[in-house]
Scaffold this active site. Structure first.
Site, mmCIF file in Angstrom:
data_model
loop_
_atom_site.group_PDB
_atom_site.id
_atom_site.type_symbol
_atom_site.label_atom_id
_atom_site.label_comp_id
_atom_site.label_asym_id
_atom_site.label_seq_id
_atom_site.Cartn_x
_atom_site.Cartn_y
_atom_site.Cartn_z
ATOM 1 N N CYS A 90 37.288 49.100 38.637
ATOM 2 C CA CYS A 90 36.465 48.838 39.827
ATOM 3 C C CYS A 90 35.304 49.809 39.980
ATOM 4 C CB CYS A 90 37.328 48.874 41.080
ATOM 5 S SG CYS A 90 38.818 47.875 40.974
ATOM 6 N N HIS A 361 33.325 41.285 45.079
ATOM 7 C CA HIS A 361 33.601 42.474 44.264
ATOM 8 C C HIS A 361 33.610 42.125 42.777
ATOM 9 C CE1 HIS A 361 35.401 45.968 42.566
ATOM 10 N NE2 HIS A 361 36.671 45.715 42.833
ATOM 11 N N CYS A 391 38.845 52.468 45.553
ATOM 12 C CA CYS A 391 40.073 52.592 44.787
ATOM 13 C C CYS A 391 39.845 51.929 43.434
ATOM 14 C CB CYS A 391 41.246 51.943 45.523
ATOM 15 S SG CYS A 391 41.033 50.194 45.914
#
Length: 406
Positions: A90, A361, A391
């Protein structure tokens, strides 16, 4: 001391995976448009002199494989520009920014492109489509140690072995969100309320034209121009959101409304030394002040931002009280809320224009996208310092402190 400054940003609209506005576009074509757009903003820079093109990509396989950063450089005719593809899931394109920051501070380069891309639509899912198998039996012992420590501390979370499954370092992200909700007592109602806030803030930002500044339009192969994110919805209410059923765990709290969707998108930044920016007559947008990275148990990866923020602030010799706004990636509302509490940031200064629950995302893109959005938010609000954090799958966290310069 040499400073690392951001002189241009470009981020694509974010499309919904499989059926959204960017589903027909290859990752390299999409990324190339954003890198080109970032370079076009700094015509004084000779692109051939760029020290490295670094591309974050969480799933570097299929059309996103074979070092997509170098492919993009070649697509743009930058034969003499090296390229590397970076995977920190991420935070992949926040990692590329961190690498540019470190190289400039150490004197090992003057100009870099930090970019990120993810086109989930073109990648597929499941082992038959090339997804890696991370279920290594040796992880079972490590998981048991983690669960034992948690039990000793009075916390518990779901053990996948109870369902007869082999442990997986990259367990389903929705399960990690349910674990965080369980460990930290985050209610379904609180998660739904944050989801509505995210959507409503994104809608308000659209109404005042914020996204027009933030988004660089994309041109599809058929000439269609895409200039808006697919995700934000108008008129989202708590009544609508609270009617949805949980999707990851029976009796759970995480729904399709209070977590981010899967997406397609790309973003790029041009980062250089303040000395080079001055030589080229450029006015930097922002200075990279510090970064921080941390790790924790994969089963509660959603709490990763907390220690990462603490480290980034310590490296900057700052406190949370010095920060004007925070961009915290909304993988799940379940992890956003306790992270905000532990970091000590006022919720009304977090994701002031909405976050990933509304916007989306695209994993490899998100770090660079959040940087662009943070800079534009600081400009709009006439504020100075932003904190970006997220995160990271596998049990990590990452953060960066930015100072607006123009």
């Amino acid at each position: 001391m040499t400073e690392a400054v951001i002189v241009s940003v470009a981020r694509s609209p974010i499309g919904r995976a499989y059926k959204g506005s960017l589903a027909s576009m290859r990752a390299d074509d999409l990324a190339a448009q954003m890198v080109r757009a970032a370079l076009d903003q700094v015509p004084a820079l000779d692109a051939a002199t760029i020290d490295d093109l670094m591309m974050g990509c969480a799933q570097p396989a299929g059309e996103q494989g074979y070092n997509i950063a170098r492919i993009v450089a070649l697509q743009l005719g930058l034969d003499t520009v090296p390229g590397t593809t970076v995977q920190r899931y991420c935070s992949s394109s926040l990692q590329t920014t961190r690498m540019a920051f470190h190289a400039i501070k150490s004197g090992e380069g003057e100009a870099f492109i930090s970019a990120g891309v993810e086109t989930v639509s073109r990648f597929g899912s499941g082992k038959s489509d090339g997804m890696p198998d991370t279920k290594n039996p040796s992880y079972a012992a490590a998981m048991q140690r983690t669960l034992d420590r948690a039990a000793a501390a009075g916390s518990t979370w779901s053990d996948p072995r109870e369902a007869g499954e082999l442990p997986d370092i990259y367990i389903a992200m929705g399960e990690t969100a349910e674990n965080v909700a369980q460990v930290r007592g985050v209610s379904r109602a609180a998660q739904d309320e944050w989801a509505v806030i995210s959507q409503n803030r994104a809608e308000a930002a659209a109404a005042r034209g914020f996204w027009v500044q933030d988004i660089t339009p994309v041109t599809l192969a058929d000439g269609t121009r895409v200039a808006t994110d697919d995700g934000p919805r108008a008129g989202v209410t708590l009544e609508k959101v609270s009617s949805l059923q949980p999707v990851f765990r029976e009796g759970g709290t995480v729904t399709a409304a209070n977590c981010c969707p899967v997406n397609d998108g790309a973003a790029a930044l041009v980062i250089m030394s303040d000395r080079k920016a001055k030589d080229l007559g450029l006015t930097p947008l922002a200075r990279i002040v510090s970064t921080g990275v941390s790790a924790l148990s994969p089963e509660i990866m959603g709490l990763g931002p907390v220690q990462a923020v603490q480290r980034a602030l310590a490296n900057a010799k700052m406190s949370i009280g010095d920060i004007d706004i925070m961009e915290l990636n909304e993988a799940f509302a379940a992890q956003v809320l306790p992270s905000i509490d532990d970091i000590g940031m006022s919720a009304d200064r977090v994701n002031v224009n909405g976050g990933a629950i509304a916007l989306g995302h695209p994993f490899g893109m998100t770090g660079a996208r959040m940087t662009a959005t943070a800079i534009h938010a600081l400009q709009e609000r006439d504020e100075q310092f932003a904190l970006e954090t997220m995160c990271v799958a596998g049990g990590q966290g990452m953060a960066m402190v930015l100072e607006r310069l123009s």
